[in-house]
Design a protein around this motif. Structure first.
Motif, mmCIF file in Angstrom:
data_model
loop_
_atom_site.group_PDB
_atom_site.id
_atom_site.type_symbol
_atom_site.label_atom_id
_atom_site.label_comp_id
_atom_site.label_asym_id
_atom_site.label_seq_id
_atom_site.Cartn_x
_atom_site.Cartn_y
_atom_site.Cartn_z
ATOM 1 N N CYS A 95 8.775 -8.541 7.558
ATOM 2 C CA CYS A 95 7.951 -8.181 6.410
ATOM 3 C C CYS A 95 6.467 -8.294 6.769
ATOM 4 N N ASP A 96 6.106 -9.392 7.429
ATOM 5 C CA ASP A 96 4.708 -9.593 7.800
ATOM 6 C C ASP A 96 4.268 -8.592 8.861
ATOM 7 N N ALA A 97 5.187 -8.181 9.729
ATOM 8 C CA ALA A 97 4.839 -7.183 10.740
ATOM 9 C C ALA A 97 4.436 -5.867 10.082
ATOM 10 N N GLU A 98 5.192 -5.437 9.067
ATOM 11 C CA GLU A 98 4.830 -4.205 8.367
ATOM 12 C C GLU A 98 3.528 -4.386 7.593
ATOM 13 N N LEU A 99 3.357 -5.572 7.010
ATOM 14 C CA LEU A 99 2.128 -5.838 6.287
ATOM 15 C C LEU A 99 0.920 -5.755 7.212
ATOM 16 N N ARG A 100 1.039 -6.306 8.404
ATOM 17 C CA ARG A 100 -0.076 -6.264 9.339
ATOM 18 C C ARG A 100 -0.470 -4.821 9.650
ATOM 19 N N HIS A 121 -1.284 0.932 -0.747
ATOM 20 C CA HIS A 121 -1.635 -0.226 -1.568
ATOM 21 C C HIS A 121 -0.415 -0.711 -2.352
ATOM 22 N N ARG A 122 0.307 0.234 -2.974
ATOM 23 C CA ARG A 122 1.517 -0.141 -3.721
ATOM 24 C C ARG A 122 2.544 -0.775 -2.798
ATOM 25 N N ARG A 123 2.723 -0.204 -1.603
ATOM 26 C CA ARG A 123 3.692 -0.756 -0.659
ATOM 27 C C ARG A 123 3.275 -2.149 -0.193
ATOM 28 N N ALA A 124 1.990 -2.355 0.024
ATOM 29 C CA ALA A 124 1.517 -3.678 0.435
ATOM 30 C C ALA A 124 1.805 -4.713 -0.641
ATOM 31 N N LEU A 125 1.585 -4.349 -1.914
ATOM 32 C CA LEU A 125 1.876 -5.279 -3.004
ATOM 33 C C LEU A 125 3.366 -5.601 -3.067
ATOM 34 N N GLU A 126 4.209 -4.596 -2.829
ATOM 35 C CA GLU A 126 5.651 -4.824 -2.804
ATOM 36 C C GLU A 126 6.020 -5.811 -1.700
ATOM 37 N N LEU A 127 5.422 -5.645 -0.538
ATOM 38 C CA LEU A 127 5.732 -6.530 0.583
ATOM 39 C C LEU A 127 5.226 -7.947 0.323
ATOM 40 N N PHE A 128 4.041 -8.057 -0.262
ATOM 41 C CA PHE A 128 3.519 -9.392 -0.559
ATOM 42 C C PHE A 128 4.408 -10.113 -1.574
ATOM 43 N N SER A 129 5.088 -9.373 -2.448
ATOM 44 C CA SER A 129 5.933 -10.014 -3.457
ATOM 45 C C SER A 129 7.125 -10.728 -2.832
ATOM 46 N N VAL A 130 7.502 -10.355 -1.613
ATOM 47 C CA VAL A 130 8.638 -10.989 -0.941
ATOM 48 C C VAL A 130 8.237 -11.623 0.385
ATOM 49 N N SER A 131 6.963 -11.597 0.700
ATOM 50 C CA SER A 131 6.497 -12.077 2.001
ATOM 51 C C SER A 131 6.513 -13.597 2.088
ATOM 52 N N GLY A 132 6.831 -14.081 3.257
ATOM 53 C CA GLY A 132 6.718 -15.512 3.508
ATOM 54 C C GLY A 132 5.280 -15.975 3.457
ATOM 55 N N ALA A 133 4.331 -15.064 3.710
ATOM 56 C CA ALA A 133 2.916 -15.435 3.651
ATOM 57 C C ALA A 133 2.520 -15.840 2.238
#
Length: 354
Positions: A280-285, A299-311
């Motif tokens: 998840c963090d790899a895609e976010l980076r 932007h929408r995809r980044a918010l989706e990833l942050f909702s489940v990200s370990g970060a």
């Protein structure tokens, strides 16, 4: 008070009618003790009147319009509330407590003028920012005027309060400069984030509590504990704001979801995602590095990833650690209504991010 009732306190509304947000917050967080609530309510009202006077007492009407602009458009008045709560651990009726509350708010307002210049912000408190109305040079000087007014008012405070105010002004400016310059080669971005947050957010909360305690002549050990509480609460507050930017829709937060993300602000979840190792963090980076160039919907995809990200989960853990330290600092304080209110404020910070 239940968690649901506590969370009903709005996170963004500056004023409820003619009542500062701090008064609304106090009515929800403070114990149901009329004398306590009324005393602090009067203190907030006295501080508000003095603040309006001291931000609009320049000799020229054009200067008055500039320097009184942000005070007139609203604000949460959290820092004056903290001054008054800290004074409860000494003699809350001591001369100069209301003045100390105004000093804390003046320093805060000055930092907002400067922040808006640096950030090229066009709004503040739902109104046009000072720099949008008068230009960057005038707005920066308006912030300097407010700092000078705070220094003039603080000259009559007790020596310990005066010294703490001076140190805090230095810390705030240093925090602003650290944020502006960004990390250098070899700097740990997360460590630098906490240095910036300590200067820009935590220092002023700590000062508010310290000057309130010193001015009310509370015991030194109590004042020191309140300063430490403010430091830790301020850091937790900054992390909570980072999490709110990613989690709260505009309807509840009052601003566009992910606005800081769009602006490229290096929030704590962003910094932790850059260091993360899961998929998840790899895609976010990749999304964060490309920004809008990643295509429509990044932007929408980044918010989706942050909702489940370990970060995001790690940032929340760090927030709770700071809140635990804040509560621990309260351990040496006597069991007054003000202590219960400060403890409830920790709950409020945590619940805002839920």
């Amino acid at each position: 008070m239940t968690a649901e009732q506590l969370y009903e306190v709005p996170a963004t509304v500056a004023f409820d009618g003619d009542r500062p947000y701090a008064t609304v917050l106090l009515s929800r967080l403070g114990p149901d003790m009329p004398c306590f609530q009324e005393r602090l309510g009067r203190g907030l009202a006295d501080a508000e009147r003095l603040l309006r006077e001291r931000t609009r007492d320049a000799s020229d009407h054009r200067v008055r319009a500039l320097t009184g602009h942000l005070a007139a458009t609203g604000g949460k008045r959290i820092r004056p509330l903290l001054v008054l709560l800290a004074a409860e651990f000494g003699d809350p009726g001591s001369e100069g407590v209301a003045r100390a509350a105004v000093v804390a708010e003046l320093v805060h307002l000055a930092s907002l003028y400067h922040d808006d210049v640096v950030d090229r912000a066009v709004t503040r408190h739902g109104a046009a920012s000072a720099n949008a109305l008068w230009g960057n040079r005038a707005a920066a000087l308006g912030g300097n005027w407010l700092l000078a007014r705070a220094a003039r008012l603080s000259a009559d405070l007790v020596p310990d309060a005066l010294a703490l105010n001076a140190r805090t002004a230095n810390r705030i400016v240093e925090g602003q400069l650290l944020e502006l310059t960004g990390p250098g080669p070899g700097d740990d971005p997360v460590a630098r984030y906490f240095r910036v947050a300590a200067g820009k957010t935590a220092a002023l909360l700590a000062m508010s509590l310290g000057v309130g305690a010193f001015q009310a002549r509370a015991p030194r050990a109590v004042a020191d504990a309140l300063v430490e509480y403010g430091e830790q609460l301020g850091l937790a507050f900054q992390i909570a704001d980072d999490l709110l930017d990613l989690r709260s829709p505009e309807a509840s937060s009052g601003k566009e979801q992910g606005r800081d993300l769009l602006a490229g602000v290096p929030s704590l979840p962003v910094l932790l995602a850059r260091e993360g190792t899961d998929a998840c963090d790899a895609e976010l980076r990749e999304l964060l590095a490309a920004g809008p160039a990643a295509g429509e919907g990044w932007h929408r995809r980044a918010l989706e990833l942050f909702s489940v990200s370990g970060a995001t989960a790690r940032a929340e853990t760090l927030m709770y650690q700071r809140l635990d330290r804040a509560r621990a600092a309260l351990g040496v304080l006597p069991p007054l209504p003000a202590r219960r209110t400060l403890d409830a404020l920790c709950d409020y910070v945590a619940l805002r991010t839920g």
